[in-house]
Design a protein around this motif. Structure first.
Motif, PDB file in Angstrom:
ATOM      1  N   MET A 167       0.810  -1.211   0.000  1.00 47.87           N
ATOM      2  CA  MET A 167       0.000   0.000   0.000  1.00 47.87           C
ATOM      3  C   MET A 167       0.851   1.272   0.000  1.00 47.87           C
ATOM      4  O   MET A 167       0.473   2.297  -0.580  1.00 47.87           O
ATOM      5  CB  MET A 167      -0.914  -0.005   1.227  1.00 47.87           C
ATOM      6  CG  MET A 167      -1.861   1.173   1.325  1.00 47.87           C
ATOM      7  SD  MET A 167      -3.189   1.093   0.113  1.00 47.87           S
ATOM      8  CE  MET A 167      -4.195  -0.201   0.855  1.00 47.87           C
ATOM      9  N   GLU A 168       2.026   1.196   0.607  1.00 48.68           N
ATOM     10  CA  GLU A 168       2.876   2.388   0.714  1.00 48.68           C
ATOM     11  C   GLU A 168       3.245   2.955  -0.649  1.00 48.68           C
ATOM     12  O   GLU A 168       3.184   4.170  -0.864  1.00 48.68           O
ATOM     13  CB  GLU A 168       4.158   2.062   1.490  1.00 48.68           C
ATOM     14  CG  GLU A 168       3.936   1.769   2.961  1.00 48.68           C
ATOM     15  CD  GLU A 168       3.706   0.296   3.229  1.00 48.68           C
ATOM     16  OE1 GLU A 168       3.392  -0.432   2.269  1.00 48.68           O
ATOM     17  OE2 GLU A 168       3.849  -0.133   4.389  1.00 48.68           O
ATOM     18  N   ILE A 169       3.593   2.076  -1.594  1.00 44.80           N
ATOM     19  CA  ILE A 169       4.034   2.577  -2.899  1.00 44.80           C
ATOM     20  C   ILE A 169       2.859   3.134  -3.696  1.00 44.80           C
ATOM     21  O   ILE A 169       3.011   4.064  -4.491  1.00 44.80           O
ATOM     22  CB  ILE A 169       4.780   1.469  -3.691  1.00 44.80           C
ATOM     23  CG1 ILE A 169       5.544   2.100  -4.865  1.00 44.80           C
ATOM     24  CG2 ILE A 169       3.825   0.395  -4.196  1.00 44.80           C
ATOM     25  CD1 ILE A 169       6.484   1.138  -5.549  1.00 44.80           C
ATOM     26  N   CYS A 172       2.441   6.616  -2.310  1.00 38.54           N
ATOM     27  CA  CYS A 172       3.531   7.481  -2.785  1.00 38.54           C
ATOM     28  C   CYS A 172       3.299   7.914  -4.231  1.00 38.54           C
ATOM     29  O   CYS A 172       3.573   9.071  -4.599  1.00 38.54           O
ATOM     30  CB  CYS A 172       4.868   6.758  -2.650  1.00 38.54           C
ATOM     31  SG  CYS A 172       5.437   6.578  -0.941  1.00 38.54           S
ATOM     32  N   ALA A 173       2.792   7.001  -5.062  1.00 37.02           N
ATOM     33  CA  ALA A 173       2.467   7.354  -6.447  1.00 37.02           C
ATOM     34  C   ALA A 173       1.360   8.399  -6.484  1.00 37.02           C
ATOM     35  O   ALA A 173       1.401   9.355  -7.275  1.00 37.02           O
ATOM     36  CB  ALA A 173       2.047   6.098  -7.215  1.00 37.02           C
ATOM     37  N   ASP A 174       0.375   8.244  -5.610  1.00 30.84           N
ATOM     38  CA  ASP A 174      -0.723   9.208  -5.504  1.00 30.84           C
ATOM     39  C   ASP A 174      -0.179  10.593  -5.146  1.00 30.84           C
ATOM     40  O   ASP A 174      -0.544  11.605  -5.764  1.00 30.84           O
ATOM     41  CB  ASP A 174      -1.710   8.720  -4.446  1.00 30.84           C
ATOM     42  CG  ASP A 174      -2.926   9.625  -4.293  1.00 30.84           C
ATOM     43  OD1 ASP A 174      -3.062  10.584  -5.063  1.00 30.84           O
ATOM     44  OD2 ASP A 174      -3.739   9.359  -3.386  1.00 30.84           O
ATOM     45  N   LEU A 175       0.701  10.665  -4.170  1.00 35.25           N
ATOM     46  CA  LEU A 175       1.256  11.948  -3.733  1.00 35.25           C
ATOM     47  C   LEU A 175       2.123  12.589  -4.821  1.00 35.25           C
ATOM     48  O   LEU A 175       2.159  13.820  -4.958  1.00 35.25           O
ATOM     49  CB  LEU A 175       2.060  11.760  -2.452  1.00 35.25           C
ATOM     50  CG  LEU A 175       1.242  11.361  -1.212  1.00 35.25           C
ATOM     51  CD1 LEU A 175       2.162  11.042  -0.043  1.00 35.25           C
ATOM     52  CD2 LEU A 175       0.268  12.475  -0.837  1.00 35.25           C
ATOM     53  N   THR A 176       2.806  11.768  -5.600  1.00 39.42           N
ATOM     54  CA  THR A 176       3.609  12.296  -6.708  1.00 39.42           C
ATOM     55  C   THR A 176       2.725  12.986  -7.743  1.00 39.42           C
ATOM     56  O   THR A 176       3.039  14.078  -8.228  1.00 39.42           O
ATOM     57  CB  THR A 176       4.410  11.166  -7.376  1.00 39.42           C
ATOM     58  OG1 THR A 176       5.272  10.567  -6.400  1.00 39.42           O
ATOM     59  CG2 THR A 176       5.251  11.706  -8.525  1.00 39.42           C
ATOM     60  N   THR A 177       1.608  12.357  -8.081  1.00 34.64           N
ATOM     61  CA  THR A 177       0.694  12.969  -9.056  1.00 34.64           C
ATOM     62  C   THR A 177       0.089  14.253  -8.498  1.00 34.64           C
ATOM     63  O   THR A 177      -0.154  15.206  -9.245  1.00 34.64           O
ATOM     64  CB  THR A 177      -0.430  11.991  -9.448  1.00 34.64           C
ATOM     65  OG1 THR A 177      -1.213  11.652  -8.284  1.00 34.64           O
ATOM     66  CG2 THR A 177       0.139  10.715 -10.046  1.00 34.64           C
ATOM     67  N   PHE A 178      -0.140  14.296  -7.182  1.00 32.47           N
ATOM     68  CA  PHE A 178      -0.660  15.518  -6.566  1.00 32.47           C
ATOM     69  C   PHE A 178       0.323  16.673  -6.746  1.00 32.47           C
ATOM     70  O   PHE A 178      -0.072  17.789  -7.102  1.00 32.47           O
ATOM     71  CB  PHE A 178      -0.931  15.295  -5.076  1.00 32.47           C
ATOM     72  CG  PHE A 178      -0.887  16.557  -4.268  1.00 32.47           C
ATOM     73  CD1 PHE A 178      -1.925  17.472  -4.332  1.00 32.47           C
ATOM     74  CD2 PHE A 178       0.210  16.852  -3.462  1.00 32.47           C
ATOM     75  CE1 PHE A 178      -1.877  18.650  -3.600  1.00 32.47           C
ATOM     76  CE2 PHE A 178       0.268  18.024  -2.730  1.00 32.47           C
ATOM     77  CZ  PHE A 178      -0.786  18.930  -2.803  1.00 32.47           C
ATOM     78  N   VAL A 179       1.608  16.418  -6.499  1.00 34.47           N
ATOM     79  CA  VAL A 179       2.621  17.474  -6.608  1.00 34.47           C
ATOM     80  C   VAL A 179       2.661  18.024  -8.031  1.00 34.47           C
ATOM     81  O   VAL A 179       2.727  19.245  -8.249  1.00 34.47           O
ATOM     82  CB  VAL A 179       4.001  16.930  -6.184  1.00 34.47           C
ATOM     83  CG1 VAL A 179       5.092  17.957  -6.502  1.00 34.47           C
ATOM     84  CG2 VAL A 179       4.016  16.599  -4.696  1.00 34.47           C
ATOM     85  N   ILE A 180       2.605  17.145  -9.021  1.00 35.00           N
ATOM     86  CA  ILE A 180       2.637  17.576 -10.423  1.00 35.00           C
ATOM     87  C   ILE A 180       1.438  18.467 -10.731  1.00 35.00           C
ATOM     88  O   ILE A 180       1.575  19.546 -11.333  1.00 35.00           O
ATOM     89  CB  ILE A 180       2.654  16.347 -11.360  1.00 35.00           C
ATOM     90  CG1 ILE A 180       3.966  15.566 -11.194  1.00 35.00           C
ATOM     91  CG2 ILE A 180       2.468  16.781 -12.819  1.00 35.00           C
ATOM     92  CD1 ILE A 180       3.989  14.243 -11.926  1.00 35.00           C
ATOM     93  N   ALA A 181       0.230  18.032 -10.319  1.00 35.79           N
ATOM     94  CA  ALA A 181      -0.978  18.803 -10.599  1.00 35.79           C
ATOM     95  C   ALA A 181      -0.963  20.140  -9.855  1.00 35.79           C
ATOM     96  O   ALA A 181      -1.370  21.173 -10.401  1.00 35.79           O
ATOM     97  CB  ALA A 181      -2.208  17.995 -10.215  1.00 35.79           C
ATOM     98  N   PHE A 182      -0.495  20.127  -8.611  1.00 34.24           N
ATOM     99  CA  PHE A 182      -0.454  21.343  -7.803  1.00 34.24           C
ATOM    100  C   PHE A 182       0.476  22.382  -8.436  1.00 34.24           C
ATOM    101  O   PHE A 182       0.109  23.563  -8.560  1.00 34.24           O
ATOM    102  CB  PHE A 182       0.020  21.000  -6.387  1.00 34.24           C
ATOM    103  CG  PHE A 182       0.012  22.162  -5.435  1.00 34.24           C
ATOM    104  CD1 PHE A 182      -1.120  22.430  -4.671  1.00 34.24           C
ATOM    105  CD2 PHE A 182       1.125  22.988  -5.297  1.00 34.24           C
ATOM    106  CE1 PHE A 182      -1.132  23.502  -3.785  1.00 34.24           C
ATOM    107  CE2 PHE A 182       1.110  24.056  -4.423  1.00 34.24           C
ATOM    108  CZ  PHE A 182      -0.020  24.319  -3.659  1.00 34.24           C
ATOM    109  N   MET A 183       1.658  21.959  -8.856  1.00 33.29           N
ATOM    110  CA  MET A 183       2.623  22.895  -9.446  1.00 33.29           C
ATOM    111  C   MET A 183       2.125  23.432 -10.786  1.00 33.29           C
ATOM    112  O   MET A 183       2.323  24.613 -11.101  1.00 33.29           O
ATOM    113  CB  MET A 183       3.973  22.198  -9.607  1.00 33.29           C
ATOM    114  CG  MET A 183       4.589  21.718  -8.298  1.00 33.29           C
ATOM    115  SD  MET A 183       4.819  23.034  -7.076  1.00 33.29           S
ATOM    116  CE  MET A 183       6.174  23.941  -7.838  1.00 33.29           C
ATOM    117  N   ALA A 184       1.489  22.571 -11.572  1.00 30.51           N
ATOM    118  CA  ALA A 184       0.966  23.018 -12.865  1.00 30.51           C
ATOM    119  C   ALA A 184      -0.138  24.053 -12.674  1.00 30.51           C
ATOM    120  O   ALA A 184      -0.196  25.065 -13.399  1.00 30.51           O
ATOM    121  CB  ALA A 184       0.440  21.819 -13.655  1.00 30.51           C
ATOM    122  N   LEU A 185      -1.023  23.824 -11.712  1.00 32.85           N
ATOM    123  CA  LEU A 185      -2.097  24.772 -11.449  1.00 32.85           C
ATOM    124  C   LEU A 185      -1.545  26.081 -10.898  1.00 32.85           C
ATOM    125  O   LEU A 185      -1.975  27.168 -11.285  1.00 32.85           O
ATOM    126  CB  LEU A 185      -3.101  24.163 -10.462  1.00 32.85           C
ATOM    127  CG  LEU A 185      -4.258  25.048  -9.997  1.00 32.85           C
ATOM    128  CD1 LEU A 185      -5.092  25.521 -11.174  1.00 32.85           C
ATOM    129  CD2 LEU A 185      -5.131  24.301  -8.992  1.00 32.85           C
TER     130      LEU A 185
END
Length: 428
Positions: A167-169, A172-185
């Protein structure tokens, strides 16, 4: 083509990165669904995962849109996404410390539901603000395409990552996609100002809410479509609660088969999304909406109820989900073209409350009926004979019985509202 890319550049950035973040969230949700079912073996407790997400969404959505019309859309999206990411981090912390329990996930999903309540109307209005009207149907098809791709990929990727690193990985993949979307917005998207004094919402919150409800009351077509889809959502959400209980206990089922069947829904939606981007404008969008739902609800539930093999389950998903993007695109065009941009936040939120309030009830009913009524009936002597022939035996046969009942309910809803919707006419 150059003009298309130029006109939709901002939309492309927002759409693609937000879709990536949604994929990460969907992967975590799928993995947590498997985790809870393994821990409890209960369809109802598994359904509570989604109920806790939707209940605050339904209860608070009517107020969220009024606030969204008053507030900066970009800031609302950034803040809500950040809170949602914090909830995901909390799940990871509890998991790493071996303290994670279903009740923790339910509470965190309630918080996520509240954040989504504010984020969605802001996102919907933002999409309208950056999309020229002539591209409404095309961009609706693109959004359906990304939703379909998420449905295809999230069970496959979640299962693969879960098998590789637990479950950890996945988180972590979920949080990585969040960072990408947050920075783009934050850095890549600029929303235009709406030059209308009503956007600032000089009235009180209650007056803003009343204005959204008043708009729906004065536009019977929109209200009728919303109530029709509330009925559809009731059946669809009950279906979502029943599906794991149908497939996971079967000898020819299990987690991989559930992932495959879920992916087939995404493949069907992906195909439907391609179709809707290529289709010309229909003569009657209303007719398209209720006929596609009749095909969907009138076939899928029966195939899963009577089917005994993964092939038939997959076929049911394909037939059931193929028409959904076509319906969604036509509904989206009607809403965006009819509702003024300055009021879309509050009207969309009133729409969300009315259209989606049936989802928690449907999920609860689906899980309750399987656990407390259908499975016990199929395990009793009463089921020997016709019921066993129709729905099989053993754990999962009660879920098949419930699928049949959902097919009947869905067919009745579509035929009933179809008669009402025929009297309305809509032209672009």
């Amino acid at each position: 083509m150059k003009n298309l890319i130029k006109d939709l550049k901002t939309f492309m950035i927002l759409w693609s990165t937000q879709s990536l973040s949604q994929l990460g969230s969907a992967m975590t949700s799928f993995a947590l669904t498997l985790w809870i079912y393994e821990k409890t073996g209960s369809a109802l407790q598994t359904a509570l995962l989604s109920i806790c997400s939707y209940a605050p969404y339904v209860l608070m959505s009517i107020f969220a849109g009024a606030l969204s019309d008053k507030w900066n859309k970009k800031k609302v999206m950034l803040v809500c996404d950040t809170f949602a990411a914090c909830c995901t981090i909390m799940v990871l912390v509890l998991l790493k410390t071996d303290l994670l329990k279903p009740v923790h996930i339910y509470v965190l999903n309630i918080i996520n539901g509240l954040m989504n309540t504010m984020q969605q109307p802001a996102s919907d209005v933002a999409m309208t603000m950056i999309t020229p009207k002539k591209y409404y149907q095309k961009t609706s098809g693109m959004r359906s395409f990304s939703n379909s791709l998420i449905t295809i990929l999230n069970p496959v990727l979640a299962t693969a990552l879960f098998a590789f690193g637990g479950m950890e990985i996945v988180i972590c993949a979920d949080l990585t996609t969040f960072v990408i979307a947050f920075m783009a917005l934050l850095f890549g998207v600029t929303l235009p100002d709406i030059s209308n004094e009503d956007v600032e919402g000089k009235g009180s919150l209650s007056e803003s809410v009343k204005s959204g409800l008043k708009y729906l009351k004065e536009h019977e077509l929109i209200l009728t479509l919303i109530l029709f889809l509330a009925g559809v959502n009731f059946v669809a959400s009950a279906f979502d609660a029943v599906l794991p209980a149908l497939i996971l206990p079967k000898e020819n089922g299990g987690e991989k088969v559930l992932g495959l069947v879920t992916s087939c829904a995404g493949i069907a939606m992906l195909t439907g999304s391609f179709i809707v981007t290529l289709l010309p404008k229909p003569q009657n969008r209303i007719r398209v909406i209720y006929l596609t739902m009749l095909i969907s609800l009138g076939t899928e539930n029966y195939l899963l109820a009577f089917g005994r093999t993964p092939a038939l389950w997959c076929l049911g998903q394909i037939i059931g989900w193929l028409p959904v993007p076509i319906m969604s695109a036509n509904l989206d065009v009607i809403l965006r073209a009819t509702i003024p941009v300055k009021m879309q936040g509050r009207v969309y939120s009133c729409r969300n409350t009315l259209q989606f309030f049936t989802i928690p009830f449907g999920m609860f009913m689906g899980g309750f009926m399987v656990d407390k009524i259908c499975e016990p009936v199929m395990a009793s002597d009463f089921a020997k004979g016709l019921l066993t022939i129709l729905f099989g035996n053993g754990k999962g046969s009660g879920a098949a019985m419930m699928m049949f009942l959902l097919g009947v309910i869905g067919t009745v809803i579509c035929l009933g509202f179809g008669r009402v919707l025929r009297k309305y006419k809509y032209t672009d």
